[in-house]
Write an enzyme that holds these catalytic residues in place. Structure first.
Site, PDB file in Angstrom:
ATOM      1  N   LEU A 188       0.578  15.423   1.455  1.00 52.87           N
ATOM      2  CA  LEU A 188       0.489  14.520   2.613  1.00 52.87           C
ATOM      3  C   LEU A 188      -0.958  14.285   3.013  1.00 52.87           C
ATOM      4  CD1 LEU A 188       3.530  15.782   4.706  1.00 52.87           C
ATOM      5  CD2 LEU A 188       3.352  13.647   3.446  1.00 52.87           C
ATOM      6  N   GLN A 225     -14.913 -17.275  26.793  1.00 51.61           N
ATOM      7  CA  GLN A 225     -15.410 -15.895  26.905  1.00 51.61           C
ATOM      8  C   GLN A 225     -14.296 -14.861  26.736  1.00 51.61           C
ATOM      9  OE1 GLN A 225     -17.620 -15.705  30.569  1.00 51.61           O
ATOM     10  NE2 GLN A 225     -19.403 -16.670  29.653  1.00 51.61           N
ATOM     11  N   GLU A 271       3.700   9.937   7.588  1.00 49.27           N
ATOM     12  CA  GLU A 271       2.516  10.745   7.265  1.00 49.27           C
ATOM     13  C   GLU A 271       1.966  11.445   8.499  1.00 49.27           C
ATOM     14  OE1 GLU A 271       1.493  11.236   4.332  1.00 49.27           O
ATOM     15  OE2 GLU A 271       2.465   9.646   3.207  1.00 49.27           O
ATOM     16  N   GLY A 297      -0.906 -17.283  19.807  1.00 47.67           N
ATOM     17  CA  GLY A 297       0.169 -17.869  20.610  1.00 47.67           C
ATOM     18  C   GLY A 297       1.489 -17.830  19.862  1.00 47.67           C
ATOM     19  N   ARG A 318       0.841  -1.204   0.000  1.00 48.21           N
ATOM     20  CA  ARG A 318       0.000   0.000   0.000  1.00 48.21           C
ATOM     21  C   ARG A 318       0.877   1.256   0.000  1.00 48.21           C
ATOM     22  NH1 ARG A 318       0.209   3.774   2.832  1.00 48.21           N
ATOM     23  NH2 ARG A 318      -0.017   2.636   4.777  1.00 48.21           N
ATOM     24  N   SER A 319       2.029   1.192   0.671  1.00 44.00           N
ATOM     25  CA  SER A 319       2.930   2.352   0.698  1.00 44.00           C
ATOM     26  C   SER A 319       3.436   2.674  -0.704  1.00 44.00           C
ATOM     27  CB  SER A 319       4.138   2.094   1.606  1.00 44.00           C
ATOM     28  OG  SER A 319       3.722   1.867   2.929  1.00 44.00           O
ATOM     29  N   ARG A 348      -8.369 -23.936  16.723  1.00 39.60           N
ATOM     30  CA  ARG A 348      -7.406 -24.326  17.751  1.00 39.60           C
ATOM     31  C   ARG A 348      -8.120 -24.894  18.990  1.00 39.60           C
ATOM     32  NH1 ARG A 348      -2.070 -25.559  18.593  1.00 39.60           N
ATOM     33  NH2 ARG A 348      -1.417 -24.941  20.687  1.00 39.60           N
ATOM     34  N   ILE A 385      12.957   7.648   2.502  1.00 41.30           N
ATOM     35  CA  ILE A 385      12.123   7.938   1.347  1.00 41.30           C
ATOM     36  C   ILE A 385      11.665   6.634   0.672  1.00 41.30           C
ATOM     37  CG2 ILE A 385      11.993   9.224  -0.834  1.00 41.30           C
ATOM     38  CD1 ILE A 385      12.361  10.884   1.881  1.00 41.30           C
ATOM     39  N   PHE A 439       2.826  22.843  19.014  1.00 42.75           N
ATOM     40  CA  PHE A 439       3.911  22.131  18.328  1.00 42.75           C
ATOM     41  C   PHE A 439       5.284  22.572  18.827  1.00 42.75           C
ATOM     42  CE2 PHE A 439       0.434  21.914  15.409  1.00 42.75           C
ATOM     43  CZ  PHE A 439       0.498  20.623  14.932  1.00 42.75           C
TER      44      PHE A 439
HETATM   45  P1  FAD Z   1      10.782  13.044  14.835  1.00 47.29           P
HETATM   46  O1  FAD Z   1      10.100  14.160  14.130  1.00 47.29           O
HETATM   47  O2  FAD Z   1      12.176  13.240  15.291  1.00 47.29           O
HETATM   48  O3  FAD Z   1       9.877  12.591  16.060  1.00 47.29           O
HETATM   49  C1  FAD Z   1      10.368  11.737  17.109  1.00 47.29           C
HETATM   50  C2  FAD Z   1       9.269  11.631  18.166  1.00 47.29           C
HETATM   51  O4  FAD Z   1       8.990  12.947  18.673  1.00 47.29           O
HETATM   52  C3  FAD Z   1       7.955  11.119  17.608  1.00 47.29           C
HETATM   53  O5  FAD Z   1       7.296  10.321  18.565  1.00 47.29           O
HETATM   54  C4  FAD Z   1       7.156  12.395  17.400  1.00 47.29           C
HETATM   55  O6  FAD Z   1       5.754  12.197  17.416  1.00 47.29           O
HETATM   56  C5  FAD Z   1       7.608  13.211  18.589  1.00 47.29           C
HETATM   57  N1  FAD Z   1       7.368  14.639  18.405  1.00 47.29           N
HETATM   58  C6  FAD Z   1       7.695  15.408  17.323  1.00 47.29           C
HETATM   59  N2  FAD Z   1       7.295  16.685  17.524  1.00 47.29           N
HETATM   60  C7  FAD Z   1       6.699  16.709  18.735  1.00 47.29           C
HETATM   61  C8  FAD Z   1       6.085  17.737  19.519  1.00 47.29           C
HETATM   62  N3  FAD Z   1       5.958  18.983  19.050  1.00 47.29           N
HETATM   63  N4  FAD Z   1       5.599  17.399  20.732  1.00 47.29           N
HETATM   64  C9  FAD Z   1       5.686  16.145  21.210  1.00 47.29           C
HETATM   65  N5  FAD Z   1       6.246  15.125  20.523  1.00 47.29           N
HETATM   66  C10 FAD Z   1       6.747  15.413  19.307  1.00 47.29           C
HETATM   67  N6  FAD Z   1       9.235  10.763   4.543  1.00 47.29           N
HETATM   68  C11 FAD Z   1       9.170  11.301   3.289  1.00 47.29           C
HETATM   69  O7  FAD Z   1       9.386  12.496   3.104  1.00 47.29           O
HETATM   70  N7  FAD Z   1       8.868  10.516   2.218  1.00 47.29           N
HETATM   71  C12 FAD Z   1       8.642   9.178   2.334  1.00 47.29           C
HETATM   72  O8  FAD Z   1       8.372   8.511   1.323  1.00 47.29           O
HETATM   73  C13 FAD Z   1       8.725   8.580   3.633  1.00 47.29           C
HETATM   74  N8  FAD Z   1       8.590   7.229   3.794  1.00 47.29           N
HETATM   75  C14 FAD Z   1       8.806   6.668   5.032  1.00 47.29           C
HETATM   76  C15 FAD Z   1       8.831   5.267   5.163  1.00 47.29           C
HETATM   77  C16 FAD Z   1       9.105   4.682   6.389  1.00 47.29           C
HETATM   78  C17 FAD Z   1       9.181   3.189   6.509  1.00 47.29           C
HETATM   79  C18 FAD Z   1       9.304   5.493   7.534  1.00 47.29           C
HETATM   80  C19 FAD Z   1       9.562   4.871   8.868  1.00 47.29           C
HETATM   81  C20 FAD Z   1       9.288   6.870   7.409  1.00 47.29           C
HETATM   82  C21 FAD Z   1       9.060   7.478   6.167  1.00 47.29           C
HETATM   83  N9  FAD Z   1       9.113   8.864   6.004  1.00 47.29           N
HETATM   84  C22 FAD Z   1       9.029   9.429   4.738  1.00 47.29           C
HETATM   85  C23 FAD Z   1       9.498   9.710   7.128  1.00 47.29           C
HETATM   86  C24 FAD Z   1       8.386  10.013   8.108  1.00 47.29           C
HETATM   87  O9  FAD Z   1       7.435  10.853   7.528  1.00 47.29           O
HETATM   88  C25 FAD Z   1       9.020  10.590   9.380  1.00 47.29           C
HETATM   89  O10 FAD Z   1       9.695   9.517  10.008  1.00 47.29           O
HETATM   90  C26 FAD Z   1       8.017  11.213  10.316  1.00 47.29           C
HETATM   91  O11 FAD Z   1       7.547  12.423   9.811  1.00 47.29           O
HETATM   92  C27 FAD Z   1       8.607  11.468  11.722  1.00 47.29           C
HETATM   93  O12 FAD Z   1       9.818  12.119  11.631  1.00 47.29           O
HETATM   94  P2  FAD Z   1      11.098  11.560  12.435  1.00 47.29           P
HETATM   95  O13 FAD Z   1      11.220  10.114  12.169  1.00 47.29           O
HETATM   96  O14 FAD Z   1      12.230  12.460  12.105  1.00 47.29           O
HETATM   97  O15 FAD Z   1      10.714  11.709  13.964  1.00 47.29           O
END
Ligand code: FAD
Length: 389
Positions: free
Chosen positions: A244, A284, A368, A344, A95-96, A273, A168, A388
């Site tokens: 997004l 239950q 996302e 299990g 789906r991704s 099972r 990405i 934020f």
């Molecule tokens: P961070 O932003 O560093 O966040 C770390 C933690 O801090 C998280 O729990 C977050 O919720 C929390 N946090 C952040 N801000 C706050 C706040 N203000 N208050 C409290 N908590 C907060 N990106 C693309 O551009 N294109 C893609 O195609 C794409 N594909 C992806 C595929 C995979 C498998 C994965 C894992 C990620 C992908 N991403 C992609 C990136 C994804 O969008 C980011 O990982 C995501 O936006 C979070 O950013 P980060 O990992 O840097 O975490």
């Protein structure tokens, strides 16, 4: 008595149009025939035949299916959501691929591109002949894309891009990367064809989640692009954020597909099972688990459908998409984990899909917009206070 299917409990099928049910049936049949038999192997190897898959999905008509023109099917949002759901019932990684291709890369070109850019890329992307990726996240800028460092500078009429994108989807297999970069004029989007000197997309390995999906770094070192590589109609962060919203909408439905697959597996396993001389389904405690999960699945589906109808009426807001993404992914991962307990020890293997789905949903929870960020979006809508930063 004959058990009802978890989705039939609330007679949700009756809320769909004939066309939506047809599209769902077609995607489900193709997914079961062409994807499901291979997916555990792809996940285990951490490799997918991306080109072949893109062509299969293009042939099925799901790449950019909710867009109008340029070889796209132009379906409604609910039909698109149901296609995401059926693909994610096989694997969130598949789906991704479809979300990134259709809702991020193609949508960016379709919404913000010039006529030449649309003609050049969209028909072949819809057919799955070209793969696209969408580079917004950076090593030090995920939830806060405004902190991006990737930049594009003018040199005569050319642009020169420098920076690194991270996580990405489809990166290493993409024919074109939509790259968001800082310019003197704010954030702008650029189309970077694969093979452009200075551009590379090494794959990220050792993942424990979304193993049936290509995830890459994008490295841009003095990448020189002509003036017409820029997307003319996207100015500022609202450009990538608009894309997004499209992809998040697909996830609102998609995540429920993973949850449904887990619940179907758990129900069938519990009925077969025997524990303490009786069927596991007859206890239950098991029925409580199954009932709670079916209730959440049904609620999630009603929410997804409601959002789909709002979207088609042109009335959906970003906060509403946040409600859907937050709730449905959170419930889907809870369902996947609960189903794992019912299986299990068998639940920890790739013989069954549940832990694969649960692991995948860890990524879906994060990409996302993380669940925390969606909570903050809803919090801001409720209080008027921006929490934020
Ligand atoms: P961070 O932003 O560093 O966040 C770390 C933690 O801090 C998280 O729990 C977050 O919720 C929390 N946090 C952040 N801000 C706050 C706040 N203000 N208050 C409290 N908590 C907060 N990106 C693309 O551009 N294109 C893609 O195609 C794409 N594909 C992806 C595929 C995979 C498998 C994965 C894992 C990620 C992908 N991403 C992609 C990136 C994804 O969008 C980011 O990982 C995501 O936006 C979070 O950013 P980060 O990992 O840097 O975490």
């Amino acid at each position: 008595s004959t058990p009802v299917h978890p989705f039939d409990l609330l007679a949700i099928d009756g809320l769909l149009t004939e066309e939506e049910r047809d599209i769902r049936r077609t995607v489900r049949a193709a997914a079961d025939r062409e994807l499901r038999p291979h997916v555990a192997g792809w996940f285990e190897k951490g490799e997918i035949p991306a080109r072949e898959l893109a062509r299969t999905l293009g042939g099925l008509g799901v790449l950019g299916m909710h867009l109008e023109g340029y070889g796209c099917a132009g379906t409604g949002s609910v039909a698109y959501g149901l296609a995401c759901l059926e693909l994610e019932a096989v694997d969130s990684g598949l789906r991704s691929l479809v979300s990134v291709q259709g809702s991020l890369a193609m949508y960016a070109i379709w919404k913000y591109g010039s006529e030449e850019q649309k003609q050049r890329w969209l028909p072949k992307m819809a057919a799955g002949e070209y793969i696209g990726c969408f580079g917004l996240t950076e090593p030090d800028a995920g939830s806060d894309p405004g902190a991006m460092r990737t930049n594009a500078k003018r040199d005569g009429s050319d642009w020169v891009l420098n920076g690194t994108k991270m996580w990405i989807t489809n990166g290493s297999v993409a024919d074109v990367a939509v790259v968001w970069a800082r310019t003197e004029d704010g954030v702008r989007g650029f189309l970077v064809p694969a093979g452009t000197p200075g551009f590379s997309a090494p794959e990220i390995t050792m993942k424990l989640s979304l193993r049936a999906s290509v995830t890459s770094e994008l490295v841009l070192e003095d990448v020189r692009l002509p003036a017409d590589a820029m997307l003319p109609e996207a100015r500022g962060l609202s450009g990538p954020l608009g894309c997004l919203n499209e992809a998040r909408f697909g996830i609102v439905f998609g995540a429920l597909g993973a949850a449904r697959d887990c619940l179907e597996t758990a129900i069938s396993y519990a009925r077969d099972r025997t524990v303490f001389a009786r069927s596991l389904a007859s206890y239950q405690l098991t029925q409580q688990k199954l009932a709670d999960m079916a209730v959440e699945l049904g609620k999630g589906m009603l929410l997804a459908l409601h959002l789909g109808r709002l979207k088609d009426a042109g009335r959906i807001t970003a906060e509403q998409i946040s409600v859907g993404k937050l709730n449905n992914v959170r419930e889907a991962i809870a369902i996947a984990r609960e189903c794992r307990t019912i299986l299990g020890a068998n639940g920890i293997t790739l013989e069954y899909p549940v832990l694969r789905h649960a692991n995948n949903l860890e990524s879906v929870l994060t990409y996302e917009g993380t669940s925390e960020v969606h909570s903050l979006v809803i919090g801001k809508a409720l209080t008027g206070e921006q929490a934020f930063r």
